[in-house]
Design a protein around this motif. Structure first.
Motif, PDB file in Angstrom:
ATOM      1  N   ASP A  35      76.985  -9.209  -1.242  1.00 52.67           N
ATOM      2  CA  ASP A  35      76.302  -9.725  -2.433  1.00 52.67           C
ATOM      3  C   ASP A  35      77.023 -10.971  -2.940  1.00 52.67           C
ATOM      4  O   ASP A  35      78.168 -10.901  -3.380  1.00 52.67           O
ATOM      5  CB  ASP A  35      76.294  -8.646  -3.521  1.00 52.67           C
ATOM      6  CG  ASP A  35      75.506  -9.052  -4.754  1.00 52.67           C
ATOM      7  OD1 ASP A  35      75.039 -10.212  -4.817  1.00 52.67           O
ATOM      8  OD2 ASP A  35      75.368  -8.216  -5.669  1.00 52.67           O
ATOM      9  N   ASN A  36      76.356 -12.122  -2.886  1.00 50.92           N
ATOM     10  CA  ASN A  36      76.980 -13.370  -3.331  1.00 50.92           C
ATOM     11  C   ASN A  36      76.502 -13.797  -4.717  1.00 50.92           C
ATOM     12  O   ASN A  36      76.560 -14.977  -5.067  1.00 50.92           O
ATOM     13  CB  ASN A  36      76.726 -14.491  -2.328  1.00 50.92           C
ATOM     14  CG  ASN A  36      75.244 -14.863  -2.224  1.00 50.92           C
ATOM     15  OD1 ASN A  36      74.397 -14.256  -2.888  1.00 50.92           O
ATOM     16  ND2 ASN A  36      74.933 -15.837  -1.389  1.00 50.92           N
ATOM     17  N   SER A  37      76.036 -12.811  -5.513  1.00 52.85           N
ATOM     18  CA  SER A  37      75.483 -13.138  -6.831  1.00 52.85           C
ATOM     19  C   SER A  37      76.447 -12.872  -7.981  1.00 52.85           C
ATOM     20  O   SER A  37      76.058 -12.984  -9.145  1.00 52.85           O
ATOM     21  CB  SER A  37      74.198 -12.341  -7.062  1.00 52.85           C
ATOM     22  OG  SER A  37      74.463 -10.948  -7.167  1.00 52.85           O
ATOM     23  N   PHE A  38      77.709 -12.503  -7.692  1.00 57.57           N
ATOM     24  CA  PHE A  38      78.666 -12.255  -8.774  1.00 57.57           C
ATOM     25  C   PHE A  38      78.936 -13.522  -9.571  1.00 57.57           C
ATOM     26  O   PHE A  38      79.082 -14.621  -9.003  1.00 57.57           O
ATOM     27  CB  PHE A  38      79.980 -11.707  -8.212  1.00 57.57           C
ATOM     28  CG  PHE A  38      79.894 -10.289  -7.730  1.00 57.57           C
ATOM     29  CD1 PHE A  38      80.006  -9.232  -8.626  1.00 57.57           C
ATOM     30  CD2 PHE A  38      79.697 -10.006  -6.388  1.00 57.57           C
ATOM     31  CE1 PHE A  38      79.928  -7.918  -8.187  1.00 57.57           C
ATOM     32  CE2 PHE A  38      79.620  -8.701  -5.934  1.00 57.57           C
ATOM     33  CZ  PHE A  38      79.731  -7.651  -6.834  1.00 57.57           C
TER      34      PHE A  38
ATOM     35  N   LEU B   7      83.814 -19.893  -7.013  1.00 58.47           N
ATOM     36  CA  LEU B   7      83.130 -20.549  -8.129  1.00 58.47           C
ATOM     37  C   LEU B   7      84.172 -21.174  -9.045  1.00 58.47           C
ATOM     38  O   LEU B   7      85.217 -20.582  -9.302  1.00 58.47           O
ATOM     39  CB  LEU B   7      82.289 -19.538  -8.918  1.00 58.47           C
ATOM     40  CG  LEU B   7      81.194 -18.798  -8.143  1.00 58.47           C
ATOM     41  CD1 LEU B   7      80.493 -17.798  -9.054  1.00 58.47           C
ATOM     42  CD2 LEU B   7      80.189 -19.759  -7.542  1.00 58.47           C
ATOM     43  N   VAL B   8      83.877 -22.367  -9.530  1.00 56.83           N
ATOM     44  CA  VAL B   8      84.797 -23.084 -10.405  1.00 56.83           C
ATOM     45  C   VAL B   8      84.121 -23.331 -11.752  1.00 56.83           C
ATOM     46  O   VAL B   8      83.022 -23.886 -11.812  1.00 56.83           O
ATOM     47  CB  VAL B   8      85.235 -24.425  -9.786  1.00 56.83           C
ATOM     48  CG1 VAL B   8      86.178 -25.163 -10.738  1.00 56.83           C
ATOM     49  CG2 VAL B   8      85.911 -24.188  -8.433  1.00 56.83           C
TER      50      VAL B   8
ATOM     51  N   LYS C   1      89.152 -20.686 -11.571  1.00 56.63           N
ATOM     52  CA  LYS C   1      88.628 -20.436 -10.233  1.00 56.63           C
ATOM     53  C   LYS C   1      88.394 -18.942 -10.058  1.00 56.63           C
ATOM     54  O   LYS C   1      89.296 -18.133 -10.251  1.00 56.63           O
ATOM     55  CB  LYS C   1      89.597 -20.937  -9.166  1.00 56.63           C
ATOM     56  CG  LYS C   1      89.788 -22.440  -9.188  1.00 56.63           C
ATOM     57  CD  LYS C   1      90.707 -22.906  -8.070  1.00 56.63           C
ATOM     58  CE  LYS C   1      90.888 -24.418  -8.091  1.00 56.63           C
ATOM     59  NZ  LYS C   1      91.773 -24.884  -6.997  1.00 56.63           N
ATOM     60  N   PHE C   2      87.183 -18.594  -9.672  1.00 57.44           N
ATOM     61  CA  PHE C   2      86.797 -17.211  -9.444  1.00 57.44           C
ATOM     62  C   PHE C   2      86.438 -17.055  -7.964  1.00 57.44           C
ATOM     63  O   PHE C   2      85.533 -17.721  -7.465  1.00 57.44           O
ATOM     64  CB  PHE C   2      85.603 -16.852 -10.327  1.00 57.44           C
ATOM     65  CG  PHE C   2      85.026 -15.484 -10.080  1.00 57.44           C
ATOM     66  CD1 PHE C   2      85.843 -14.362 -10.030  1.00 57.44           C
ATOM     67  CD2 PHE C   2      83.662 -15.309  -9.909  1.00 57.44           C
ATOM     68  CE1 PHE C   2      85.315 -13.102  -9.809  1.00 57.44           C
ATOM     69  CE2 PHE C   2      83.121 -14.054  -9.690  1.00 57.44           C
ATOM     70  CZ  PHE C   2      83.947 -12.947  -9.643  1.00 57.44           C
ATOM     71  N   LYS C   3      87.191 -16.180  -7.264  1.00 56.99           N
ATOM     72  CA  LYS C   3      86.986 -16.006  -5.827  1.00 56.99           C
ATOM     73  C   LYS C   3      86.726 -14.537  -5.523  1.00 56.99           C
ATOM     74  O   LYS C   3      87.355 -13.654  -6.104  1.00 56.99           O
ATOM     75  CB  LYS C   3      88.221 -16.469  -5.048  1.00 56.99           C
ATOM     76  CG  LYS C   3      88.617 -17.925  -5.300  1.00 56.99           C
ATOM     77  CD  LYS C   3      89.847 -18.295  -4.479  1.00 56.99           C
ATOM     78  CE  LYS C   3      90.270 -19.739  -4.709  1.00 56.99           C
ATOM     79  NZ  LYS C   3      91.436 -20.116  -3.870  1.00 56.99           N
ATOM     80  N   TYR C   4      85.805 -14.273  -4.591  1.00 53.81           N
ATOM     81  CA  TYR C   4      85.584 -12.901  -4.153  1.00 53.81           C
ATOM     82  C   TYR C   4      85.014 -12.899  -2.736  1.00 53.81           C
ATOM     83  O   TYR C   4      84.449 -13.902  -2.267  1.00 53.81           O
ATOM     84  CB  TYR C   4      84.641 -12.156  -5.103  1.00 53.81           C
ATOM     85  CG  TYR C   4      83.235 -12.706  -5.197  1.00 53.81           C
ATOM     86  CD1 TYR C   4      82.217 -12.226  -4.375  1.00 53.81           C
ATOM     87  CD2 TYR C   4      82.916 -13.701  -6.124  1.00 53.81           C
ATOM     88  CE1 TYR C   4      80.930 -12.710  -4.464  1.00 53.81           C
ATOM     89  CE2 TYR C   4      81.636 -14.201  -6.226  1.00 53.81           C
ATOM     90  CZ  TYR C   4      80.636 -13.704  -5.400  1.00 53.81           C
ATOM     91  OH  TYR C   4      79.358 -14.197  -5.495  1.00 53.81           O
TER      92      TYR C   4
ATOM     93  N   SER D 115      89.603 -12.396  -7.295  1.00 56.00           N
ATOM     94  CA  SER D 115      90.753 -13.073  -7.895  1.00 56.00           C
ATOM     95  C   SER D 115      90.271 -14.127  -8.884  1.00 56.00           C
ATOM     96  O   SER D 115      89.203 -14.723  -8.714  1.00 56.00           O
ATOM     97  CB  SER D 115      91.642 -13.724  -6.829  1.00 56.00           C
ATOM     98  OG  SER D 115      90.953 -14.754  -6.150  1.00 56.00           O
ATOM     99  N   VAL D 116      91.069 -14.309  -9.935  1.00 59.56           N
ATOM    100  CA  VAL D 116      90.825 -15.355 -10.932  1.00 59.56           C
ATOM    101  C   VAL D 116      92.097 -16.160 -11.083  1.00 59.56           C
ATOM    102  O   VAL D 116      93.186 -15.594 -11.255  1.00 59.56           O
ATOM    103  CB  VAL D 116      90.420 -14.754 -12.298  1.00 59.56           C
ATOM    104  CG1 VAL D 116      90.307 -15.855 -13.345  1.00 59.56           C
ATOM    105  CG2 VAL D 116      89.104 -13.991 -12.182  1.00 59.56           C
TER     106      VAL D 116
END
Length: 233
Positions: free
Chosen positions: A124-127, A150-151, A160-163, A214-215
């Motif tokens: 799911d890439n909708s977070f 996402l930045v 920066k939000f990474k998952y 991660s944030v």
């Protein structure tokens, strides 16, 4: 130049820039790993772990360790600790809940994530971040089949939000220039690295339902917690 063409051009340039940035980060990690000597338990400790493993039912044992590559005795010991909480006595290795394995080395911490829930077919890439401090807006995004970055930016800084899919994912965090802490919320364990240098990001990481999150930001701990607790999809 029409708006649609400009948007496509921007997306292409941004994607290539993010790919280059990630390649640089991965190269730095490879250099760190190459310099780090392998850790080995004593023969007596290995013998003890083997004895404990053999005492567990075969079905339960396979369930616990089938997604952990047996690359070293450390990996085996961490897997066994999921069955026998607190059996590990070596300070260099810690087994966290929810399929997150943390190894503490001299200058960095190594995290290994293991999970069965996700594949490229149900990723799911909708977070999104349901909460960000005032003034921050989503400005950049990089999507792959197994990972998203996402930045969120304001006039002077970024979040920066990474998952991504956690299974077999490994990441490294500097413990020499960061202060480590951990906290829990709704059954989830969060690992927090507060930077000792204002020029570098602090980081919060966690695992949930097959995803590693991660944030990275220049924010106080309570803001990190609020961001993580309000992730939406």
């Amino acid at each position: 130049m029409n708006i649609e063409y400009r948007n496509k051009l921007f997306d292409f340039v941004m994607t290539e820039a993010l790919k280059e940035y990630m390649d640089i980060e991965l190269k730095e990690v490879d250099e760190i790993v190459a310099k780090e000597p392998p850790f080995e338990f004593s023969p007596q400790y290995k013998k003890k772990m083997c004895k404990i493993i053999n005492s567990v039912g075969r079905k339960d044992r396979i369930k616990q360790i089938k997604h952990i590559a047996v690359k070293s005795v450390v990996s085996v010991a961490v897997a066994v600790s999921l069955i026998f909480g607190g059996l590990l006595t070596q300070p260099e290795v810690f087994a966290a809940v929810q399929n997150v394995f943390r190894s503490v080395l001299d200058k960095y911490d190594k995290y290994e994530f293991a999970g069965e829930e996700l594949t490229v077919d149900n990723f799911d890439n909708s977070f999104r971040l349901g909460y960000v401090p005032d003034g921050y807006y989503l400005t950049e995004g990089n999507y792959s089949r197994i990972f998203v970055t996402l930045v969120y930016s304001n006039e002077v800084d970024t979040i920066k939000f990474k998952y991504g899919i956690s299974d077999d994912w490994t990441s490294y965090y500097d413990n020499e220039h960061n202060s480590y802490d951990t906290f829990y919320h709704n059954g989830i364990e969060y690992h927090y690295y507060e930077s000792n240098n204002a020029d570098f990001y602090s980081t919060l990481i966690w695992y949930e339902n097959g995803y590693s999150f991660s944030v990275l930001a220049h924010l106080p701990k309570d803001e990190f917690a609020k961001i993580a607790e309000n992730v939406e999809n």
